[in-house]
Every structure is written in structure tokens, then in C-alpha cells.
Enzyme design. Structure first.
Site, mmCIF file in Angstrom:
data_model
loop_
_atom_site.group_PDB
_atom_site.id
_atom_site.type_symbol
_atom_site.label_atom_id
_atom_site.label_comp_id
_atom_site.label_asym_id
_atom_site.label_seq_id
_atom_site.Cartn_x
_atom_site.Cartn_y
_atom_site.Cartn_z
ATOM 1 N N GLY A 14 0.808 -1.126 -0.001
ATOM 2 C CA GLY A 14 0.102 -0.010 0.001
ATOM 3 C C GLY A 14 0.980 1.318 -0.005
ATOM 4 O O GLY A 14 1.895 1.356 0.675
ATOM 5 N N ARG A 75 0.663 -4.887 -5.117
ATOM 6 C CA ARG A 75 0.995 -5.932 -4.091
ATOM 7 C C ARG A 75 1.056 -7.421 -5.214
ATOM 8 O O ARG A 75 0.219 -7.586 -5.932
ATOM 9 C CB ARG A 75 -0.256 -6.166 -3.330
ATOM 10 C CG ARG A 75 -0.656 -4.913 -2.484
ATOM 11 C CD ARG A 75 -1.522 -5.387 -1.466
ATOM 12 N NE ARG A 75 -2.128 -4.025 -1.009
ATOM 13 C CZ ARG A 75 -1.604 -3.792 0.213
ATOM 14 N NH1 ARG A 75 -0.726 -4.112 0.828
ATOM 15 N NH2 ARG A 75 -2.252 -2.547 0.819
ATOM 16 N N ASP A 106 5.288 -4.939 5.760
ATOM 17 C CA ASP A 106 5.635 -6.179 5.910
ATOM 18 C C ASP A 106 6.069 -7.203 4.956
ATOM 19 O O ASP A 106 6.832 -7.932 4.590
ATOM 20 C CB ASP A 106 5.221 -6.925 7.052
ATOM 21 C CG ASP A 106 3.710 -6.812 6.998
ATOM 22 O OD1 ASP A 106 3.227 -6.187 5.866
ATOM 23 O OD2 ASP A 106 2.872 -7.644 7.775
ATOM 24 N N THR A 130 4.625 2.501 5.442
ATOM 25 C CA THR A 130 3.125 1.928 5.680
ATOM 26 C C THR A 130 2.542 2.706 6.728
ATOM 27 O O THR A 130 3.096 3.137 7.557
ATOM 28 C CB THR A 130 3.000 0.496 6.230
ATOM 29 O OG1 THR A 130 1.841 0.117 6.680
ATOM 30 C CG2 THR A 130 4.199 0.053 7.130
ATOM 31 N N ASP A 132 0.439 1.589 8.671
ATOM 32 C CA ASP A 132 -0.029 0.788 9.733
ATOM 33 C C ASP A 132 0.910 0.946 10.978
ATOM 34 O O ASP A 132 0.540 0.590 11.916
ATOM 35 C CB ASP A 132 -0.179 -0.742 9.264
ATOM 36 C CG ASP A 132 -1.071 -1.018 8.105
ATOM 37 O OD1 ASP A 132 -1.950 0.037 7.895
ATOM 38 O OD2 ASP A 132 -1.184 -1.838 7.411
ATOM 39 N N ASP A 134 3.585 -1.020 11.503
ATOM 40 C CA ASP A 134 3.217 -2.457 12.189
ATOM 41 C C ASP A 134 4.591 -3.288 11.817
ATOM 42 O O ASP A 134 4.518 -4.410 11.996
ATOM 43 C CB ASP A 134 2.008 -3.270 11.514
ATOM 44 C CG ASP A 134 2.244 -3.309 10.205
ATOM 45 O OD1 ASP A 134 2.966 -2.687 9.483
ATOM 46 O OD2 ASP A 134 1.229 -4.249 9.433
ATOM 47 N N ARG A 176 -5.087 -2.938 8.952
ATOM 48 C CA ARG A 176 -4.905 -4.469 8.802
ATOM 49 C C ARG A 176 -5.084 -5.140 10.206
ATOM 50 O O ARG A 176 -6.091 -4.977 10.730
ATOM 51 C CB ARG A 176 -3.550 -4.801 7.991
ATOM 52 C CG ARG A 176 -4.001 -6.142 7.009
ATOM 53 C CD ARG A 176 -2.757 -6.469 6.534
ATOM 54 N NE ARG A 176 -2.301 -5.764 5.208
ATOM 55 C CZ ARG A 176 -2.968 -5.781 4.058
ATOM 56 N NH1 ARG A 176 -3.635 -6.805 3.986
ATOM 57 N NH2 ARG A 176 -2.645 -4.795 3.161
HETATM 58 O O1 F6P Z 1 -1.229 -1.885 4.731
HETATM 59 C C1 F6P Z 1 -1.862 -0.552 4.505
HETATM 60 C C2 F6P Z 1 -3.113 -0.517 4.398
HETATM 61 O O2 F6P Z 1 -3.946 0.482 3.925
HETATM 62 C C3 F6P Z 1 -4.002 -1.102 5.567
HETATM 63 O O3 F6P Z 1 -4.253 -0.463 6.345
HETATM 64 C C4 F6P Z 1 -5.395 -1.953 4.810
HETATM 65 O O4 F6P Z 1 -5.703 -2.944 5.446
HETATM 66 C C5 F6P Z 1 -4.743 -2.370 3.432
HETATM 67 O O5 F6P Z 1 -3.615 -1.483 3.404
HETATM 68 C C6 F6P Z 1 -5.741 -1.981 2.211
HETATM 69 O O6 F6P Z 1 -5.152 -2.416 1.245
HETATM 70 P P1 F6P Z 1 -5.790 -2.347 -0.267
HETATM 71 O O7 F6P Z 1 -5.710 -0.811 -0.505
HETATM 72 O O8 F6P Z 1 -4.927 -2.985 -1.198
HETATM 73 O O9 F6P Z 1 -7.169 -2.675 -0.102
#
Ligand code: F6P
Length: 326
Positions: A14, A75, A106, A130, A132, A134, A176
Site C-alpha cells: 500500500g 501488491r 511487511d 506503511t 499501519d 506495524d 490491517r
Molecule cells: O497496509 C496499509 C493498508 O492501508 C492497511 O491499513 C489496509 O488494511 C490495506 O492496506 C488495504 O489495502 P488495499 O488498498 O490493497 O485494499
């Protein structure tokens, strides 16, 4: 040690506000050391396909305050396949890239770990990017500060209307399987309850909090729900609570991707720049297979394996603080 003449830079997973500041810092530091910075587009996908471009001043002009990433991101599921990683390695060889800097979370570090285990001659370091926050080994990740400020402002706005109508709101925030965005923003906005994946949610206790608020104050009530909470997202939690106590006029708000966009805060611009400069310096000093970070205001270097696997306890102190503020 092999001389570094070309460094490939990519963002993966992300996007997060501040990634551009990091890219800019890497490019500028490369230029100072007469290294050619190569932009790799769409993360591991671009690495596999050889989607590379030499980054020049024109590419990094006026990007410091820009959200998202000029290199785009993705991703990549197929990077988990060994045959596909071989294609990526061949692209690196073909373009004579000596080292890589990955910016991401991660998933990015996991990809870098696999790649470096398979091709030990590769020099890879990562900057934590990120919203997050995390990752183990760093107090901070690029984009977290902007995300919590965006989220805080959104919850403040919801509080205005919730207060006017004496409503109960369940607000779902990102993260997440990490609850730091929820904890920071819940504390900053005076939420009545904060649900995070790191601890088990007790619906009975939550109902008591909501009920108590209604009985004593009859005014707005905000429950911040981290999207990864074990009790479910905001809709599920709202259902479980309102089935047991339904006096409040209740609304649900899922904040979603607005939390990931926008111009980076000052902290994100500065920290991302710091990490970008030090990522190039780390490679020049012969470091590899580490994720950079910031720990107690110092640059830190954590092996990929540890950054992904170690227990993260950043939430503990905040959680304890919140118990006093409820
Ligand atoms: O890892 C960053 C994040 O924004 C998380 O907080 C969230 O769960 C995820 O990415 C959402 O990903 P996507 O935009 O691929 O749906």
C-alpha cells in the site's frame, strides 16, 4: 566490496504519504555519490518486467509534499513464486543494478527476505513505508503520522455531528491486523471505546460503556474500531452492540482509503528524507538485508527476518494510558 554504481528504488504494498519524500532523498543522495538512481515502477511487478527508468532532477521536482508515490506501487502475488523471482533477478543483471532500496511494509520486507536468501550476492535494504506502523525495530513508519492526522480530523468532524444529534458512532479505521491507528486517533479524539486486534474484545464490556454513557450523559458516543479487530469491523460490532442496547440513534462510518492519501505532514517529510539518505549510506557501508527505522530518534537497522516476525508491543503503553482516559 563491489562498487555501487546503480541503485534500483521501488515502492511496494500500500502507498503511504511520505514515500515521495523518501524517493527524492534517495535520488539526491545517489547523485551526491555519483550513483545512478533507477526508478522501478509498480514494485516487484516492475522488477519482474524490467519497468525501469533513470531518475533525474525533473522526476523529483516538487514531489516532497505530494501524497502517493511517483513510482507507483503494487501488491505482487507472483513474486512469491521462485521462477518469477528468477526473472526479476535476470532483469537486475541485465540492467547492471548493483543494489536495491525497497520502500514498503511487511509484505515488502517478506519479498526482500525471500529474494536475498535466494540471491545472496544481492544488496537490498528497505525503508519502512506503511500507514499501519506495524513493523518491529522502528518506532515509526513512513506515512503513519499523516494517516493518524487525517483520521483524527475525520473523527473530530464526526464528533461534531454526533454531538449535535446525541448519536452513537462506530468508526472503522485502517491498520490491517495492527491497532495503532485506532489507538492513536481514539485517544486523540476522546473516543469512549477503542477496539484493537492486539487484545480480545469483550462485547459485554463495550455494551456497558455505551449504556453508561447514555445513562449518565445522554450525549455522543464514539467507538473506534480497528478494521482487524477480532469482534469484526464497524458494521459487525455495531450489530452486536445494538442487539443488546438500542437506545442510541446509531450510525456507522468506515473511513477507508482517505486515510492513505494526502500531502505528508512535516514529520513524515522529515523522517522519510532521513530514512532515504541513510538507506543509500547503509548500502555504501556494505549493509544488506536490513530494514532501516527510527528508534528513540536514532536510525536503526533491523534484519528483515526480525522486522517481520518479532512481537510488536508498541501499543501496550498507549493502551494502558487509554484505560485512565476512558
Ligand atoms: O497496509 C496499509 C493498508 O492501508 C492497511 O491499513 C489496509 O488494511 C490495506 O492496506 C488495504 O489495502 P488495499 O488498498 O490493497 O485494499
Amino acid at each position: 566490496m563491489k562498487e555501487i554504481k546503480k541503485i534500483g528504488i521501488f515502492c511496494s504494498g500500500g502507498d503511504s504519504p511520505g514515500m515521495n519524500a523518501c524517493i527524492r532523498a534517495i535520488v539526491k543522495t545517489c547523485q551526491k555519490h555519483r550513483i545512478t538512481p533507477i526508478g522501478i515502477y509498480r514494485g516487484y511487478e516492475g522488477l519482474i518486467e524490467g519497468d525501469f527508468k533513470v531518475l533525474k532532477n525533473e522526476h523529483i521536482r516538487n514531489i516532497l509534499g505530494l501524497g502517493g508515490t511517483i513510482l507507483k506501487t503494487a501488491r505482487s502475488k507472483r513474486f512469491l513464486i521462485s521462477e518469477v523471482r528468477k526473472q526479476a533477478y535476470e532483469q537486475i543483471q541485465k540492467h547492471q543494478i548493483d543494489a536495491l532500496i525497497a520502500i514498503g511494509g511487511d509484505g515488502t520486507a517478506k519479498g526482500a527476505l525471500l529474494f536475498s536468501q535466494e540471491y545472496p550476492d544481492l544488496s537490498i535494504v528497505a525503508c519502512p513505508g506503511t500507514i499501519d506502523n506495524d513493523l518491529f525495530g522502528t518506532d515509526y513508519t513512513i506515512g503513519f503520522d499523516t494517516a493518524i492526522n487525517t483520521t483524527m480530523q475525520a473523527i473530530d468532524k464526526i464528533r461534531d455531528t454526533a454531538h449535535s444529534h446525541d448519536r452513537l458512532f462506530f468508526i472503522e479505521v485502517m491498520g490491517r491486523d495492527a491497532g495503532l491507528i485506532a489507538l492513536y486517533t481514539g485517544i486523540a479524539t476522546g473516543a469512549e471505546a477503542i477496539l484493537i486486534p492486539e487484545t480480545l474484545t469483550n462485547i459485554d464490556e463495550l455494551v456497558q460503556i455505551v449504556q453508561h454513557r447514555w445513562q449518565t450523559q445522554k450525549t455522543s458516543c464514539i467507538v473506534v474500531v480497528a478494521e482487524g479487530d477480532d469482534a469484526g469491523g464497524a458494521f459487525e460490532v455495531a450489530k452486536k452492540v445494538t442487539e443488546r442496547f438500542n437506545q442510541y440513534d446509531t450510525r456507522i462510518s468506515v473511513l477507508g482509503h482517505i486515510q492513505r492519501g494526502g500531502s505528508p505532514t512535516c514529520t513524515d517529510r522529515i523522517n522519510a528524507s532521513l530514512l532515504g539518505v541513510h538507506a543509500v549510506k547503509a548500502l555504501l557501508q556494505g549493509q544488506k538485508n536490513v530494514m532501516l527505522g527510527i528508534l528513540k530518534n536514532e536510525i536503526s537497522y533491523t534484519p528483515f527476518e526480525k522486522a517481520i516476525k518479532e512481537q510488536k508491543s508498541k501499543y501496550l503503553q498507549l493502551l494502558e494510558t487509554f484505560q485512565y482516559l476512558m
